[in-house]
Design a protein around this motif. Sequence first.
Motif, PDB file in Angstrom:
ATOM      1  N   PHE A   1       9.008 111.576 -34.579  1.00  0.00           N
ATOM      2  CA  PHE A   1      10.250 110.810 -34.425  1.00  0.00           C
ATOM      3  C   PHE A   1      10.791 110.516 -35.808  1.00  0.00           C
ATOM      4  N   ASP A   2      12.077 110.414 -35.881  1.00  0.00           N
ATOM      5  CA  ASP A   2      12.715 110.130 -37.154  1.00  0.00           C
ATOM      6  C   ASP A   2      12.909 108.629 -37.284  1.00  0.00           C
ATOM      7  N   TYR A   3      13.132 108.183 -38.504  1.00  0.00           N
ATOM      8  CA  TYR A   3      13.346 106.760 -38.732  1.00  0.00           C
ATOM      9  C   TYR A   3      14.830 106.397 -38.671  1.00  0.00           C
ATOM     10  N   HIS A   4      15.614 107.292 -38.098  1.00  0.00           N
ATOM     11  CA  HIS A   4      16.998 106.937 -37.820  1.00  0.00           C
ATOM     12  C   HIS A   4      17.458 107.723 -36.593  1.00  0.00           C
ATOM     13  N   GLY A   5      18.499 107.220 -35.965  1.00  0.00           N
ATOM     14  CA  GLY A   5      19.031 107.890 -34.780  1.00  0.00           C
ATOM     15  C   GLY A   5      18.153 107.695 -33.563  1.00  0.00           C
ATOM     16  N   ARG A   6      18.453 108.462 -32.552  1.00  0.00           N
ATOM     17  CA  ARG A   6      17.681 108.391 -31.311  1.00  0.00           C
ATOM     18  C   ARG A   6      17.409 109.806 -30.832  1.00  0.00           C
ATOM     19  N   ARG A   7      16.425 109.952 -29.968  1.00  0.00           N
ATOM     20  CA  ARG A   7      16.177 111.256 -29.355  1.00  0.00           C
ATOM     21  C   ARG A   7      17.172 111.444 -28.235  1.00  0.00           C
ATOM     22  N   GLY A   8      17.905 112.512 -28.279  1.00  0.00           N
ATOM     23  CA  GLY A   8      18.898 112.771 -27.241  1.00  0.00           C
ATOM     24  C   GLY A   8      18.279 113.103 -25.905  1.00  0.00           C
ATOM     25  N   ASP A   9      17.027 113.559 -25.919  1.00  0.00           N
ATOM     26  CA  ASP A   9      16.416 114.000 -24.667  1.00  0.00           C
ATOM     27  C   ASP A   9      15.471 112.946 -24.096  1.00  0.00           C
ATOM     28  N   ASP A  10      15.554 111.730 -24.605  1.00  0.00           N
ATOM     29  CA  ASP A  10      14.719 110.652 -24.080  1.00  0.00           C
ATOM     30  C   ASP A  10      15.622 109.491 -23.648  1.00  0.00           C
ATOM     31  N   PRO A  11      15.888 109.380 -22.347  1.00  0.00           N
ATOM     32  CA  PRO A  11      16.777 108.306 -21.878  1.00  0.00           C
ATOM     33  C   PRO A  11      16.226 106.916 -22.189  1.00  0.00           C
ATOM     34  N   ASN A  12      14.921 106.814 -22.412  1.00  0.00           N
ATOM     35  CA  ASN A  12      14.349 105.511 -22.763  1.00  0.00           C
ATOM     36  C   ASN A  12      14.660 105.101 -24.202  1.00  0.00           C
ATOM     37  N   ASP A  13      15.079 106.057 -25.000  1.00  0.00           N
ATOM     38  CA  ASP A  13      15.288 105.808 -26.423  1.00  0.00           C
ATOM     39  C   ASP A  13      16.719 105.298 -26.621  1.00  0.00           C
ATOM     40  N   ARG A  14      16.896 104.001 -26.495  1.00  0.00           N
ATOM     41  CA  ARG A  14      18.251 103.429 -26.504  1.00  0.00           C
ATOM     42  C   ARG A  14      18.565 102.654 -27.781  1.00  0.00           C
ATOM     43  N   VAL A  15      17.559 102.441 -28.596  1.00  0.00           N
ATOM     44  CA  VAL A  15      17.786 101.668 -29.826  1.00  0.00           C
ATOM     45  C   VAL A  15      17.679 102.616 -31.025  1.00  0.00           C
ATOM     46  N   ASP A  16      18.724 102.600 -31.840  1.00  0.00           N
ATOM     47  CA  ASP A  16      18.658 103.420 -33.056  1.00  0.00           C
ATOM     48  C   ASP A  16      17.397 103.054 -33.824  1.00  0.00           C
ATOM     49  N   HIS A  17      16.665 104.065 -34.216  1.00  0.00           N
ATOM     50  CA  HIS A  17      15.363 103.799 -34.837  1.00  0.00           C
ATOM     51  C   HIS A  17      15.503 102.961 -36.109  1.00  0.00           C
ATOM     52  N   GLU A  18      16.595 103.177 -36.840  1.00  0.00           N
ATOM     53  CA  GLU A  18      16.764 102.392 -38.070  1.00  0.00           C
ATOM     54  C   GLU A  18      17.103 100.936 -37.767  1.00  0.00           C
ATOM     55  N   HIS A  19      17.399 100.660 -36.514  1.00  0.00           N
ATOM     56  CA  HIS A  19      17.701  99.279 -36.132  1.00  0.00           C
ATOM     57  C   HIS A  19      16.606  98.689 -35.244  1.00  0.00           C
ATOM     58  N   ARG A  20      15.446  99.289 -35.259  1.00  0.00           N
ATOM     59  CA  ARG A  20      14.314  98.730 -34.537  1.00  0.00           C
ATOM     60  C   ARG A  20      13.590  97.740 -35.455  1.00  0.00           C
ATOM     61  N   ARG A  21      13.351  96.562 -34.982  1.00  0.00           N
ATOM     62  CA  ARG A  21      12.705  95.531 -35.789  1.00  0.00           C
ATOM     63  C   ARG A  21      11.333  95.990 -36.291  1.00  0.00           C
ATOM     64  N   GLU A  22      10.540  96.602 -35.393  1.00  0.00           N
ATOM     65  CA  GLU A  22       9.183  96.952 -35.799  1.00  0.00           C
ATOM     66  C   GLU A  22       9.171  98.062 -36.850  1.00  0.00           C
ATOM     67  N   LEU A  23      10.205  98.899 -36.873  1.00  0.00           N
ATOM     68  CA  LEU A  23      10.247  99.935 -37.907  1.00  0.00           C
ATOM     69  C   LEU A  23      10.816  99.385 -39.208  1.00  0.00           C
ATOM     70  N   ARG A  24      11.789  98.507 -39.104  1.00  0.00           N
ATOM     71  CA  ARG A  24      12.299  97.867 -40.323  1.00  0.00           C
ATOM     72  C   ARG A  24      11.211  96.993 -40.963  1.00  0.00           C
ATOM     73  N   GLY A  25      10.569  96.199 -40.133  1.00  0.00           N
ATOM     74  CA  GLY A  25       9.550  95.283 -40.661  1.00  0.00           C
ATOM     75  C   GLY A  25       8.307  96.009 -41.131  1.00  0.00           C
ATOM     76  N   LEU A  26       8.147  97.254 -40.687  1.00  0.00           N
ATOM     77  CA  LEU A  26       7.003  98.059 -41.139  1.00  0.00           C
ATOM     78  C   LEU A  26       7.036  98.229 -42.660  1.00  0.00           C
ATOM     79  N   ARG A  27       8.229  98.095 -43.215  1.00  0.00           N
ATOM     80  CA  ARG A  27       8.342  98.192 -44.677  1.00  0.00           C
ATOM     81  C   ARG A  27       7.446  97.145 -45.353  1.00  0.00           C
ATOM     82  N   VAL A  28       7.426  95.957 -44.808  1.00  0.00           N
ATOM     83  CA  VAL A  28       6.644  94.893 -45.431  1.00  0.00           C
ATOM     84  C   VAL A  28       5.155  95.134 -45.211  1.00  0.00           C
ATOM     85  N   ILE A  29       4.820  95.548 -43.997  1.00  0.00           N
ATOM     86  CA  ILE A  29       3.405  95.836 -43.728  1.00  0.00           C
ATOM     87  C   ILE A  29       2.974  97.045 -44.574  1.00  0.00           C
ATOM     88  N   GLY A  30       3.898  98.008 -44.701  1.00  0.00           N
ATOM     89  CA  GLY A  30       3.623  99.158 -45.565  1.00  0.00           C
ATOM     90  C   GLY A  30       3.441  98.744 -47.011  1.00  0.00           C
TER      91      GLY A  30
END
Lengths: 548, 442
Positions: A248-277
């Motif tokens: 999965f990419d850290y931006h955009g959404r998968r077009g073939d996954d109807p469950n994927d409704r939140v842009d990845h770059e706007h997901r809290r857990e991926l943004r906050g992963l920066r701090v854990i990283g």
Amino acid sequence: MAALLLLLLLVNTALAAPLSTSPIRWHDPDNRDILLPAEIVENQVWDIADHTFFYQVGKVLDLGWSARRLGNLLHLAPPRQADNVNELDEAVSSSWYTNRHFLHPMSLEELAAGPGEAAPDTSGPWEIVAGKFEGGTAGFTVKDAQGVRFLLKFDSPGNRELGSAAEVIATKILHAAGYNVPRNSVVHFGPERFRIGAKATVPVPGGGKRPMTPEDLREILGKIDPGPDGRLRCVASRFLEERPAGIFDYHGRRGDDPNDRVDHEHRRELRGLRVIGSWMNDADRRAANTLDMYVEEGGRHYLKHYLIDMGSTFGSNNLMPHLPKYGNEYVWDPRSILRSLVSLGFYRKPWEEPLPMPYPSLGYFENQTFDPGRWVPTYPNPAFERCTKRDGYWGAKIVMSFGDEEIRAMVDAGEYSDPGASAELARLLAQRRDLIGRYWFGKVNPLDRFAFEDGALVFVDLAVAGKLEAGGQYQCRLLDGQGRQVGEAQVLETPRLPVDAGLGPGRYHGYELRTRRSGKEGWSKYTRVYFHKGTDGQLQLVRVEREE
Amino acid sequence: MVVAWPRLSLLLLLWALPVAAQPADSVFASPRNSPLSWPRLLWTGLVHPLGMFTIYAERTELPRRALDWFTNAERTFGVFPYAQLGGETGSGGGVRSFHSNLFGQGIQFEGFYVFSRSNRHQLQARYRDPAIGGGPWQWELGGGFLRTDSEDATINGVAEESELFRLRLEQLDLRAALGWRHNAGSLEEYTRGFSLEASAGYGRRGLDQVEGLPLAGDAFYGLSRTLSLGWIGGRLAYDSRDYASPQTTLSHPLNYQFPGRILHREGEMYHSFRNLSYPEGGGLLLLGGELAWGEGDSRFVRLEAEAQRFFTLFWRERILALRARLDRVHALGSGKVPYADLPALGGSQRLRGYHRGSLRGEGALLLSAEYRYPIWDTWNAFLFWDEGQVFAEYGQVEPDRFRTAYGAGVVLRTSRALLLSLRVGHSAEEKALTGFSLEQEF
């Protein structure tokens, strides 16, 4: 022109939803049954080139992003916040993330166990199914006596324990933080354990492959540093049993996954992963090190999103120690290059002079040049770039949720042969944790875990709980449901605020809380807590807002 | 017609507002793309084929397969197309070839041919045994052929300033050399030390005027004729650029593993080097001479002397580089020096800020100072100051006659090879002369 600028600034500005007594959302139902998506091919070169060059250009061409960025700089527009946070500004559990240690403290045993052990069965030989020869060291895919497949990755020559320990420890941390990760364990075994499978091959010069021979195996194993007892050490990663669907990419959404409704770059857990990283110096956290699995649960099939390949963490760059610049700037960083160019060499980067590496098995991991606000992975990560102070605060409170003993429990899973190395990594992580806490808790008022007890609003000052601050005073102002101040400010010495019994029932109310630290002037930014007082007098928390 | 701005703004706002694609059961979702993001989407669409190709290339190992088309499996031999931008013949295309292990003996061959126009070609070839019998002796055969009437060629550098004439040069050089090195072996690439070379050669120079008022033959010896000449010569060099004494242990491995730095282990010792084109210390001394004679009155001695020295300034990789170079030809007795063999200044290596071959005389003196500093792992920027003059007699060398050029540039390199040097130079003749180079003398 002014109208156009105003228009651009207004666009994308989120309109606050009205307060509601609906239950707080803690789960995103993104596990609905879907058809098998096409596999997204893992790639290294494009992943790096795209995020370093092309994505950066595209970002500016997004006029909404550019306008907001301009608005941020002029203090005319707030930053774009994550799209999948609940009313309490928390990340919700989903196919991406499960709230674990921060909200539901795990025991030392649970922390050490992580997602589970990955030790191959030792009652029989391990059949080599395939070889891994790219990179500087060898690895094998093996099938144990139970038919379970594992990927075995060895440390590079001269760097015994470096990558294997880092991979396992980082796995435990990311699991406890809430992410989906594979099972990784350190294993020790004798070389006689291997049996060459019929389909195992080795590459030949100029391309192509040929069947692996015992001589090949001896040659490969000969390049691996054995332990004092002659046994080999590696990290065993148990193959995920479901069907892989690519990265999965850290931006955009998968077009073939109807469950994927939140842009990845706007997901809290991926943004906050920066701090854990940043805590783990997880320098290689990019799309190539992710994996979507098509899983089955209760008759439903959906994509579950994993983080993989944690060998480039702490002081390890998998095959060698991290370079001192990792974490401090991107591998190819135009801003850093420009700064060096115009400064005529007089700008001396703090990390230009390497610090001592007392434990080779730890690689290069230090806190002297670590700046929590400036930490970056080796290549730009779109979600990390979008990390706001609220996202950072969220990540920091997860990092701060690990006590010293808990850190030691996870570090011990790396099985360093030198107890000094283990203790040093635990010490560095604890120190780094506190640096992160001080930084992010200084950006957002760190009051959290709001609840009502006996007619009072109680909360936890995370800076005090984390022993970063000795204490503080809390300024409270009563608000109405529209956020207007309706009472005089009062100052509390403890994190407990008796709710005014005279508040009208059947209405929304709120408190605006600010913090002042002992011996310091001025009040912090606010945290607003909204609640509903029912006709029966019951108090219900409905929203937490944090100023950044 | 007057359009009311506020109303238009409101309409635009409504049109551009991102609309949340919220499903009925209120799950989390990002707003759909607003029209403001369309330029980004267009850009993404434009870049998409490049991404697909890159991924395809990675998956199918296209770079390796492409190498397979042009080289052998061991990568010791290759023939591949070659493009040239600028240079002696101007832009052109051709073919380049190499072999690094002829007959399995480590013997090397390299050569290229470039075609620019019917009157502009260049061919060079070199065959070299770098270690005869594995020892310190080496020998080589080399040759080059150049035919050019390009206004950018070195031979026309002086003319470029005056724009009075244009020459065509047809030059052939064949050369054989025998050399000896003190530090022969696997470390030689990094620590060269003393080396000696004796050489002999044969050449032909045909020079014609193709444009401009007729030139005086005295100043352009060899004009309108073809001269053949032979020469013998030798060269002595001492190269200590960026060599640190080997160590049995490393005080800190990362001090030796920075990008651009090479760590080599041999004989239980660690040898640490910086890329030779970015030395942090040491220097180079070079002395050479040739005796040439041939058809007509061609009789002369050619001398060269060069010194380079490198100092690390206040902090690592901030380098002061100094260079002095003298080229001199002496006519012997009543002999003369062909115009094509006169030393020249100008171009990407010697007196930057002047066009290639802008100054030409029987002697050429060059002084250079350069401050180099890193801007990225293996890239650096530099500020240079060059002073140069040409002369007929040593007595003519005077401080006032130096031509000054200064400027700045950046050098892109890998840890082992120069990729590209870009620079801009200023001089009395050129306000801002930009140029690039794929080679580095200094």
